[in-house]
Design an enzyme around this catalytic site. Sequence first.
Site, short mmCIF file in Angstrom:
data_model
loop_
_atom_site.label_atom_id
_atom_site.label_comp_id
_atom_site.label_asym_id
_atom_site.label_seq_id
_atom_site.Cartn_x
_atom_site.Cartn_y
_atom_site.Cartn_z
CG HIS A 124 -1.87 -1.01 0.90
ND1 HIS A 124 -1.77 -1.74 1.97
CD2 HIS A 124 -2.97 -1.46 0.13
CE1 HIS A 124 -3.37 -2.91 2.25
NE2 HIS A 124 -3.50 -2.79 0.30
CD GLU A 129 -0.66 0.71 3.95
OE1 GLU A 129 0.02 -0.94 4.32
OE2 GLU A 129 -1.62 0.27 4.15
NE ARG A 172 -6.53 -0.04 0.52
CZ ARG A 172 -6.01 -0.48 1.37
NH1 ARG A 172 -5.39 0.06 2.93
NH2 ARG A 172 -7.01 -1.89 2.11
CG HIS A 183 -0.06 -4.01 5.14
ND1 HIS A 183 -0.43 -4.01 4.44
CD2 HIS A 183 0.85 -5.32 4.40
CE1 HIS A 183 -0.32 -4.70 3.59
NE2 HIS A 183 -0.05 -5.62 3.63
CE1 TYR A 234 -9.67 -5.12 7.14
CE2 TYR A 234 -9.75 -3.36 8.53
CZ TYR A 234 -8.76 -3.67 7.10
OH TYR A 234 -8.30 -3.05 6.64
CD GLU A 270 -2.29 -3.11 9.23
OE1 GLU A 270 -2.26 -2.04 8.86
OE2 GLU A 270 -3.15 -4.23 8.45
O1 0X9 Z 1 -6.75 -4.10 4.66
C1 0X9 Z 1 -6.25 -4.76 4.74
O2 0X9 Z 1 -5.29 -4.83 3.36
C2 0X9 Z 1 -4.72 -4.53 5.55
N1 0X9 Z 1 -4.55 -3.41 6.19
S1 0X9 Z 1 -4.25 -1.65 5.70
O3 0X9 Z 1 -5.07 -0.32 6.59
N2 0X9 Z 1 -2.43 -2.20 5.45
O4 0X9 Z 1 -5.18 -1.72 3.84
C3 0X9 Z 1 -4.88 -5.82 6.46
C4 0X9 Z 1 -4.24 -6.86 5.95
C5 0X9 Z 1 -4.55 -7.96 6.46
N3 0X9 Z 1 -4.42 -9.49 5.60
C6 0X9 Z 1 -5.41 -9.45 4.54
N4 0X9 Z 1 -6.82 -8.91 4.31
N5 0X9 Z 1 -4.98 -10.79 4.05
ZN ZN Z 2 -2.23 -1.61 4.23
#
Ligand code: 0X9
Ligand code: ZN
Length: 425
Positions: A178, A181, A236, A306, A358, A380
């Site tokens: 992303h 970040e 992003r 991230h 989520y 993160e």
């Molecule tokens: O939403 C995401 O892609 C990640 N959080 S962020 O705030 N950096 O965008 C979390 C990713 C967790 N893993 C997967 N979604 N597979």
């Molecule tokens: Zn991210």
Amino acid sequence: MKTLWILFVLLNLDKGYCTKTHDQVLSITPKTQEQVDIVKNVSTQFETVLWQPVSPHFIKEENQVHLFVPANSSTSVKGLLEKNTITYEVLLTKADELMAMQTRDNSTDPRSSSSFYERYHSLEDIYDWINRTIQDSPNTANLILIGSSYEKRPLYALKLSLNNRPNKKAMWIDCGIHAREWIAPAFCLWFVRHALLHYGKNQDITNILDNMDVYILPVMNPDGYLYTWTTDRMWRKNRSISNSSICVGADLNRNFDANWCTVGASHDPCSEIYCGEFPESEPESQAVADFLRSHKDSVQLYFSIHSYSQMLLFPYSCTLDEAENHKDLLEMAKEAVEKIQRYYRNNYKYGAGARTIYLAPGGSDDWAYNLGIKYSFTFELQDRGQYGFLLPPFRISKACNEALTAVKSIALRVIEKTQVARSSV
Ligand code: 0X9
Ligand code: ZN
């Protein structure tokens, strides 16, 4: 008379009568469904950028929303919130000044200067750093071109191979999937420096590198990263052009083939969590997937770096089901997080992605896990929202050191577990 007038202006400036409006980040807490709907509207109708949650869809009662509000939308956004008695506080009063701070002194310095690693660097400087790193350590750091981005920039990974033991296993770390970040690429650089500088001196990193090669992709989304330096700091996604929409970019962390584009991702190219046209439609995710597919017999451990929110996540994020080795992953994450707490007095949450934050299908960690890389994590990094994506350079060192502690802790556990498994067959 003229002097009096200048004095008058200066005095009033001091009192704030002529205050400049700034880009700000607001923390908003909607308390009712009606307020949730208003906040959702604010985040889509005004020129703002949602920091947390990643998409308006996830805004819920009593959950904090972090919203970046450019100076020119400030009055209308705050006015609307106040009119509807929605509670908010200003998290960052002068986000524009922080942005300027982050790009100051980014130019190339000798890498021996530790402050090089305590600053953010442009894409050009990172490419330059990669080149100098392989030139300075030709026997231990090799360059691998794993593919190219949508705009045809090279996707360079480094392979750190510190000794030639046969059948060595490997770990993979990617940073900067992303674009906004920035602490993530900074971590990849930090890790490489630590490995090359402390091999043979620090017991843990020596043990890790004696047992594993390390593949590191410092900037997985170079087009997006460049764009955050030149045009939009809050970008992003990648920069691919869609043939069905004027909106640009797909979320590379929704583009992998793990329950692709089910609940938690979007088919709308204008969404921040747009999953792309089909799994691996984006050259960046395809390059990583191809590389891992062709190295799946050696790669045992996967990390994707991230920010922000301080969490150590593991599969699954694409389903609420538990991973087959959930207990192992939970134990490793717990131990790593406890070390961060002990050495750096900082709290990280940990757990399976879908249950900790989520549902987010199409992520690289879940995909790598399903490929057979049974130790797969998304990290993160700092912080929890005080600075969010605008973590100042003076915080890089602590953020990276605590992540390094966790990565090393997990790598050592993986080595231990897989050695036991191998010696018992
Ligand atoms: O939403 C995401 O892609 C990640 N959080 S962020 O705030 N950096 O965008 C979390 C990713 C967790 N893993 C997967 N979604 N597979
Ligand atoms: Zn991210």
